[in-house]
Design an enzyme around this catalytic site. Structure first.
Site, short mmCIF file in Angstrom:
data_model
loop_
_atom_site.label_atom_id
_atom_site.label_comp_id
_atom_site.label_asym_id
_atom_site.label_seq_id
_atom_site.Cartn_x
_atom_site.Cartn_y
_atom_site.Cartn_z
N SER A 14 0.81 -1.21 0.00
CA SER A 14 0.00 0.00 0.00
C SER A 14 0.85 1.26 0.00
CB SER A 14 -0.93 0.02 1.22
OG SER A 14 -1.50 1.30 1.37
N SER A 16 -0.68 4.10 -0.02
CA SER A 16 -1.49 5.03 0.77
C SER A 16 -1.14 4.99 2.25
CB SER A 16 -2.98 4.73 0.58
OG SER A 16 -3.35 4.89 -0.77
N THR A 61 -9.53 1.02 -3.73
CA THR A 61 -8.71 0.54 -4.82
C THR A 61 -9.33 -0.71 -5.44
OG1 THR A 61 -6.43 0.05 -5.48
CG2 THR A 61 -7.15 -0.87 -3.37
N LYS A 65 -13.77 -0.02 -7.08
CA LYS A 65 -14.05 1.37 -7.43
C LYS A 65 -15.45 1.57 -8.02
CE LYS A 65 -9.26 2.84 -7.99
NZ LYS A 65 -8.28 3.57 -8.83
N ASN A 87 -12.87 6.51 -5.79
CA ASN A 87 -11.64 6.07 -5.13
C ASN A 87 -11.42 6.77 -3.78
OD1 ASN A 87 -10.77 8.66 -6.11
ND2 ASN A 87 -8.65 7.96 -5.99
N ASP A 103 -8.81 10.25 -8.60
CA ASP A 103 -8.00 9.75 -9.71
C ASP A 103 -8.06 10.73 -10.89
OD1 ASP A 103 -7.06 7.39 -8.59
OD2 ASP A 103 -8.70 6.17 -9.37
N ARG A 155 -9.03 -7.25 -23.58
CA ARG A 155 -8.64 -8.59 -24.04
C ARG A 155 -9.58 -9.13 -25.11
NH1 ARG A 155 -7.48 -10.70 -18.01
NH2 ARG A 155 -9.34 -9.43 -17.77
N TYR A 212 2.75 2.40 -10.51
CA TYR A 212 3.87 3.17 -9.95
C TYR A 212 4.94 2.28 -9.32
CZ TYR A 212 1.48 2.19 -5.55
OH TYR A 212 0.90 1.55 -4.50
N GLY A 233 3.11 6.33 -12.81
CA GLY A 233 1.93 6.77 -12.07
C GLY A 233 2.18 7.45 -10.74
#
Length: 250
Positions: A14, A16, A61, A65, A87, A103, A155, A212, A233
């Protein structure tokens, strides 16, 4: 005590929790705590909130969401209401739960700064958006607001999305901005990358990864090797976290 936290599943690592814990320490913010709340089933969300009376704010997350929407009392019309994904949740003293989307703010702010640094005018671009989850909704709303036409890629081929296998040289030449909104390539699966034809990328392309960790994903690495400009990110993450903090302390 003012309690904050993150809900999602699984929460293997995390950003956050580390970010806000360090923020509380560095800025001398008293009586505040940020925890991780693994939530396999979003229907248990009301029970979680009821069990923590001091809870005033949550981040949301993957994969909740969109799934969290039915359990909220209100959506911020300027962000989550437009986007259809949440989010950030603010919990009011009367118990009402309001959903926001930071976001959007984080992605838009970081994208605009990056494009300006490259001397690229947003409306001259067309974008491919890889993935179609909650994060993609914030991205596509941003692109619409910046007058950047886009195509979703997933996909399977659908009426709304192009399949990865159908990305042709012509399409890749036309859609110079490629944004990965999927979790593909996130630690620990660092060798994975979205299935685009990297060999066809050029110095005209711009690759933005919402991932990120690691700082340079295989997606970005393969783009850089072809001469493309790349952006990860982390700036978006910092911006959306600070926006969430602002919302929780309105």
């Amino acid at each position: 005590m003012r309690r904050y936290g993150l809900i999602g599943y699984p929460l293997t690592h995390s950003f956050s929790q580390k970010y806000f814990t360090e923020k509380f320490e560095k800025e001398g913010i008293p009586d505040s705590r940020y925890d991780l709340f693994e939530l396999p089933d979003p229907t248990t969300f009301p029970n979680l909130v009821a069990s923590i009376p001091d809870l005033v704010g949550l981040n949301v997350t993957i994969p909740h969401k969109q799934a969290i929407l039915p359990f909220l009392d209100e959506l911020d019309p300027a962000s989550a209401g437009r986007i259809g994904a949440v989010n950030t949740i603010r919990i009011l003293p009367d118990g009402r739960k309001i959903g926001y989307n930071t976001d959007y703010y984080g992605f838009r702010s970081s994208l605009e700064v990056w494009l300006k640094s490259l001397n690229v005018v947003p409306e001259t671009l067309q974008a491919m958006v890889l993935g179609n989850g909650g994060a993609a909704k914030a991205v596509t709303t941003t692109l619409t607001d910046l007058l950047i036409r886009y195509r979703l890629v997933s996909r399977q081929q659908t009426a709304e999305a192009l399949a990865y296998e159908n990305i042709s040289p012509t399409i890749l030449d036309e859609y110079r901005l490629i944004i990965n909104t999927s979790p593909v390539g996130t630690y620990p699966n660092v060798e994975a990358s979205p299935a685009i034809p990297y060999g066809l990328l050029t110095s005209r392309h711009l690759l933005y990864d919402l991932v990120y960790n690691p700082a340079e994903t295989r997606f970005l690495e393969q783009g850089r090797e072809q001469g493309a400009a790349t952006h990860n990110g982390l700036p978006m993450l910092h911006l959306q976290a600070e926006k969430a903090w602002e919302i929780w302390n309105l």
